[in-house]
Scaffold this motif. Sequence first.
Motif, PDB file in Angstrom:
ATOM      1  N   LEU A 108       2.148 -10.033  -0.441  1.00 20.22           N
ATOM      2  CA  LEU A 108       3.255 -10.932  -0.790  1.00 20.22           C
ATOM      3  C   LEU A 108       4.345 -10.911   0.284  1.00 20.22           C
ATOM      4  CD1 LEU A 108       3.687 -10.223  -4.613  1.00 20.22           C
ATOM      5  CD2 LEU A 108       2.950 -12.370  -3.583  1.00 20.22           C
ATOM      6  N   LEU A 109       4.624  -9.746   0.836  1.00 21.93           N
ATOM      7  CA  LEU A 109       5.703  -9.591   1.809  1.00 21.93           C
ATOM      8  C   LEU A 109       5.326 -10.052   3.215  1.00 21.93           C
ATOM      9  CD1 LEU A 109       7.112  -6.078   0.817  1.00 21.93           C
ATOM     10  CD2 LEU A 109       8.273  -8.271   0.545  1.00 21.93           C
ATOM     11  N   TYR A 110       4.035 -10.034   3.542  1.00 19.34           N
ATOM     12  CA  TYR A 110       3.610 -10.268   4.920  1.00 19.34           C
ATOM     13  C   TYR A 110       3.990 -11.647   5.475  1.00 19.34           C
ATOM     14  CZ  TYR A 110       0.959  -9.508   9.171  1.00 19.34           C
ATOM     15  OH  TYR A 110       0.612  -9.338  10.487  1.00 19.34           O
ATOM     16  N   PRO A 111       3.805 -12.767   4.736  1.00 19.72           N
ATOM     17  CA  PRO A 111       4.196 -14.073   5.303  1.00 19.72           C
ATOM     18  C   PRO A 111       5.668 -14.134   5.707  1.00 19.72           C
ATOM     19  CG  PRO A 111       2.878 -14.393   3.333  1.00 19.72           C
ATOM     20  CD  PRO A 111       3.185 -12.938   3.411  1.00 19.72           C
ATOM     21  N   GLY A 112       6.544 -13.557   4.893  1.00 24.20           N
ATOM     22  CA  GLY A 112       7.964 -13.537   5.229  1.00 24.20           C
ATOM     23  C   GLY A 112       8.269 -12.683   6.441  1.00 24.20           C
ATOM     24  N   SER A 156       3.115  -4.923  11.897  1.00 27.22           N
ATOM     25  CA  SER A 156       1.853  -4.300  11.522  1.00 27.22           C
ATOM     26  C   SER A 156       1.717  -4.313   9.997  1.00 27.22           C
ATOM     27  CB  SER A 156       1.797  -2.873  12.044  1.00 27.22           C
ATOM     28  OG  SER A 156       0.710  -2.176  11.480  1.00 27.22           O
ATOM     29  N   TYR A 157       0.561  -4.675   9.516  1.00 30.42           N
ATOM     30  CA  TYR A 157       0.350  -4.735   8.057  1.00 30.42           C
ATOM     31  C   TYR A 157       0.468  -3.350   7.431  1.00 30.42           C
ATOM     32  CZ  TYR A 157      -1.859  -5.769   3.583  1.00 30.42           C
ATOM     33  OH  TYR A 157      -2.114  -5.884   2.249  1.00 30.42           O
ATOM     34  N   ASN A 158      -0.018  -2.321   8.142  1.00 26.72           N
ATOM     35  CA  ASN A 158       0.011  -0.956   7.605  1.00 26.72           C
ATOM     36  C   ASN A 158       1.424  -0.390   7.518  1.00 26.72           C
ATOM     37  OD1 ASN A 158      -2.801  -0.911   7.371  1.00 26.72           O
ATOM     38  ND2 ASN A 158      -3.041  -0.240   9.484  1.00 26.72           N
ATOM     39  N   ASP A 159       2.282  -0.757   8.476  1.00 25.08           N
ATOM     40  CA  ASP A 159       3.658  -0.239   8.511  1.00 25.08           C
ATOM     41  C   ASP A 159       4.670  -1.224   7.923  1.00 25.08           C
ATOM     42  OD1 ASP A 159       2.696   2.035   9.772  1.00 25.08           O
ATOM     43  OD2 ASP A 159       2.960   1.172  11.775  1.00 25.08           O
ATOM     44  N   LEU A 160       4.188  -2.152   7.139  1.00 26.81           N
ATOM     45  CA  LEU A 160       5.058  -3.213   6.613  1.00 26.81           C
ATOM     46  C   LEU A 160       6.149  -2.677   5.697  1.00 26.81           C
ATOM     47  CD1 LEU A 160       5.446  -6.291   6.637  1.00 26.81           C
ATOM     48  CD2 LEU A 160       4.030  -6.397   4.602  1.00 26.81           C
ATOM     49  N   LEU A 161       5.807  -1.704   4.860  1.00 26.67           N
ATOM     50  CA  LEU A 161       6.788  -1.169   3.912  1.00 26.67           C
ATOM     51  C   LEU A 161       7.905  -0.396   4.609  1.00 26.67           C
ATOM     52  CD1 LEU A 161       4.527  -0.014   0.940  1.00 26.67           C
ATOM     53  CD2 LEU A 161       5.763  -2.155   1.222  1.00 26.67           C
TER      54      LEU A 161
END
Length: 198
Positions: free
Chosen positions: A64-68, A82-87
Amino acid sequence: MASSRKWARFISSIASFTYFSLVIFQVPLFRVPCRTGTCKSPLQVTSSQLIASEFFPEPVVKALLYPGAVAASVLKKKALPSYNDLLKSYDSIHVKEVRAAMDLKRIEVLAGSYFMVAGALMSLIKPVRMSFFGALLVTWGLYSEVFPRKAAYIYSDKAIRIYPMMILAIVSAFSSMRKDLRKIIHICKKCRSKAKLV
């Protein structure tokens, strides 16, 4: 009658896409303190709560957060996140340790954000009133928080604010409701035809 249906379908589809884009690409609609520090979109409020409650698995929240995050990095001309370090970029790692009282204090904003995100996702299939109700709930929660405060609080760094884009979110959420829009168009046509007769 057929033309009012066409107009309603056309306006509703554009409004639904606009509303979906505002929510999913995390366009700043407001500013409010939350578990991750400061949240500026309904998706950030919702994701911080979902991570803390562990109701959804982290990969779903990341999706959910990745597009933004991608949109923000493109606008700022930075490298794609990076998808893994997104949080980490959203300061959501220690979100479970923050007290839940912060969210309960602004329950209207939290509930409205849930409705806005769910309405945006459901608008891909069919526009729902949930989007409009959520936008109104968030606006009411923020307004009731800001209005009683003094000017010194409003202009501080930790201020709760409603950005002008929130108006576009409310208008697009309302305009996406096809049946209500069709009734309004039909009433306007009747009024115009009566005015021509007079």
